[in-house]
Design a protein around this motif. Structure first.
Motif, PDB file in Angstrom:
ATOM      1  N   GLY A   1       0.794  -1.221   0.000  1.00  0.00           N
ATOM      2  CA  GLY A   1       0.000   0.000   0.000  1.00  0.00           C
ATOM      3  C   GLY A   1       0.829   1.274   0.000  1.00  0.00           C
ATOM      4  O   GLY A   1       0.373   2.314   0.470  1.00  0.00           O
ATOM      5  N   MET A   2       2.057   1.174  -0.505  1.00  0.00           N
ATOM      6  CA  MET A   2       2.927   2.355  -0.598  1.00  0.00           C
ATOM      7  C   MET A   2       3.975   2.117  -1.678  1.00  0.00           C
ATOM      8  O   MET A   2       4.200   0.980  -2.090  1.00  0.00           O
ATOM      9  CB  MET A   2       3.574   2.697   0.738  1.00  0.00           C
ATOM     10  CG  MET A   2       4.503   1.657   1.315  1.00  0.00           C
ATOM     11  SD  MET A   2       5.270   2.122   2.893  1.00  0.00           S
ATOM     12  CE  MET A   2       3.941   1.844   4.022  1.00  0.00           C
ATOM     13  N   SER A   3       4.620   3.188  -2.096  1.00  0.00           N
ATOM     14  CA  SER A   3       5.639   3.089  -3.133  1.00  0.00           C
ATOM     15  C   SER A   3       6.902   2.418  -2.585  1.00  0.00           C
ATOM     16  O   SER A   3       7.114   2.353  -1.368  1.00  0.00           O
ATOM     17  CB  SER A   3       5.992   4.479  -3.661  1.00  0.00           C
ATOM     18  OG  SER A   3       6.685   5.215  -2.667  1.00  0.00           O
ATOM     19  N   ILE A   4       7.729   1.942  -3.509  1.00  0.00           N
ATOM     20  CA  ILE A   4       8.991   1.324  -3.121  1.00  0.00           C
ATOM     21  C   ILE A   4       9.839   2.314  -2.326  1.00  0.00           C
ATOM     22  O   ILE A   4      10.401   1.971  -1.277  1.00  0.00           O
ATOM     23  CB  ILE A   4       9.771   0.822  -4.357  1.00  0.00           C
ATOM     24  CG1 ILE A   4       8.973  -0.231  -5.137  1.00  0.00           C
ATOM     25  CG2 ILE A   4      11.148   0.287  -3.952  1.00  0.00           C
ATOM     26  CD1 ILE A   4       8.640  -1.493  -4.398  1.00  0.00           C
ATOM     27  N   SER A   5       9.922   3.542  -2.802  1.00  0.00           N
ATOM     28  CA  SER A   5      10.732   4.539  -2.095  1.00  0.00           C
ATOM     29  C   SER A   5      10.188   4.811  -0.694  1.00  0.00           C
ATOM     30  O   SER A   5      10.957   5.012   0.252  1.00  0.00           O
ATOM     31  CB  SER A   5      10.846   5.836  -2.897  1.00  0.00           C
ATOM     32  OG  SER A   5       9.583   6.400  -3.121  1.00  0.00           O
ATOM     33  N   SER A   6       8.864   4.794  -0.527  1.00  0.00           N
ATOM     34  CA  SER A   6       8.270   4.976   0.801  1.00  0.00           C
ATOM     35  C   SER A   6       8.580   3.800   1.728  1.00  0.00           C
ATOM     36  O   SER A   6       8.820   3.986   2.918  1.00  0.00           O
ATOM     37  CB  SER A   6       6.755   5.159   0.700  1.00  0.00           C
ATOM     38  OG  SER A   6       6.444   6.345   0.041  1.00  0.00           O
ATOM     39  N   ILE A   7       8.581   2.598   1.169  1.00  0.00           N
ATOM     40  CA  ILE A   7       8.925   1.417   1.968  1.00  0.00           C
ATOM     41  C   ILE A   7      10.367   1.539   2.465  1.00  0.00           C
ATOM     42  O   ILE A   7      10.651   1.330   3.641  1.00  0.00           O
ATOM     43  CB  ILE A   7       8.733   0.114   1.164  1.00  0.00           C
ATOM     44  CG1 ILE A   7       7.259  -0.076   0.776  1.00  0.00           C
ATOM     45  CG2 ILE A   7       9.236  -1.101   1.958  1.00  0.00           C
ATOM     46  CD1 ILE A   7       7.020  -1.175  -0.245  1.00  0.00           C
ATOM     47  N   PHE A   8      11.279   1.906   1.551  1.00  0.00           N
ATOM     48  CA  PHE A   8      12.684   2.066   1.929  1.00  0.00           C
ATOM     49  C   PHE A   8      12.845   3.110   3.022  1.00  0.00           C
ATOM     50  O   PHE A   8      13.562   2.890   3.998  1.00  0.00           O
ATOM     51  CB  PHE A   8      13.525   2.463   0.707  1.00  0.00           C
ATOM     52  CG  PHE A   8      14.175   1.297   0.016  1.00  0.00           C
ATOM     53  CD1 PHE A   8      15.520   1.026   0.207  1.00  0.00           C
ATOM     54  CD2 PHE A   8      13.439   0.482  -0.832  1.00  0.00           C
ATOM     55  CE1 PHE A   8      16.128  -0.041  -0.440  1.00  0.00           C
ATOM     56  CE2 PHE A   8      14.035  -0.577  -1.479  1.00  0.00           C
ATOM     57  CZ  PHE A   8      15.375  -0.852  -1.287  1.00  0.00           C
ATOM     58  N   SER A   9      12.174   4.244   2.851  1.00  0.00           N
ATOM     59  CA  SER A   9      12.384   5.334   3.817  1.00  0.00           C
ATOM     60  C   SER A   9      11.692   5.085   5.151  1.00  0.00           C
ATOM     61  O   SER A   9      12.201   5.489   6.194  1.00  0.00           O
ATOM     62  CB  SER A   9      11.938   6.671   3.222  1.00  0.00           C
ATOM     63  OG  SER A   9      10.559   6.694   2.989  1.00  0.00           O
ATOM     64  N   SER A  10      10.549   4.414   5.157  1.00  0.00           N
ATOM     65  CA  SER A  10       9.827   4.237   6.418  1.00  0.00           C
ATOM     66  C   SER A  10      10.122   2.917   7.126  1.00  0.00           C
ATOM     67  O   SER A  10      10.087   2.856   8.355  1.00  0.00           O
ATOM     68  CB  SER A  10       8.318   4.362   6.191  1.00  0.00           C
ATOM     69  OG  SER A  10       7.839   3.296   5.397  1.00  0.00           O
TER      70      SER A  10
END
Length: 83
Positions: free
Chosen positions: A40-49
């Motif tokens: 439920g989120m972008s790849i970049s959001s997964i990496f950052s969060s």
């Protein structure tokens, strides 16, 4: 039959994968899109969060799931073969 496309980020795995799948009459799957849908989120959001370690566990799980299915063309993420 399964086709896995691997390579560096941005080299055209998804572009070529779609064309190959169409030519072979098979479904095309983009591993990153599956992960984004599942999480439920972008790849970049997964990496950052959640961090890279978390992402790699999810990526491996999704890849194992896809590997158990037949008749697919699968574009992996750029780092998938390394992990």
């Amino acid at each position: 039959m399964r086709f896995f496309l691997i390579g560096f980020m941005g080299v055209g795995k998804s572009f070529l994968g779609k064309a190959l799948a169409e030519r072979l009459g098979l479904p095309f799957v983009d591993l990153d899109e599956i992960i984004e849908e599942q999480e439920g989120m972008s790849i970049s959001s997964i990496f950052s969060s959640k961090g890279e370690a978390y992402f790699r566990v999810v990526e491996a799980s999704c890849l194992r799931n896809l590997a158990s299915k037949d008749n697919l063309v699968i574009a992996t993420g750029g780092g998938a073969p390394c992990f």
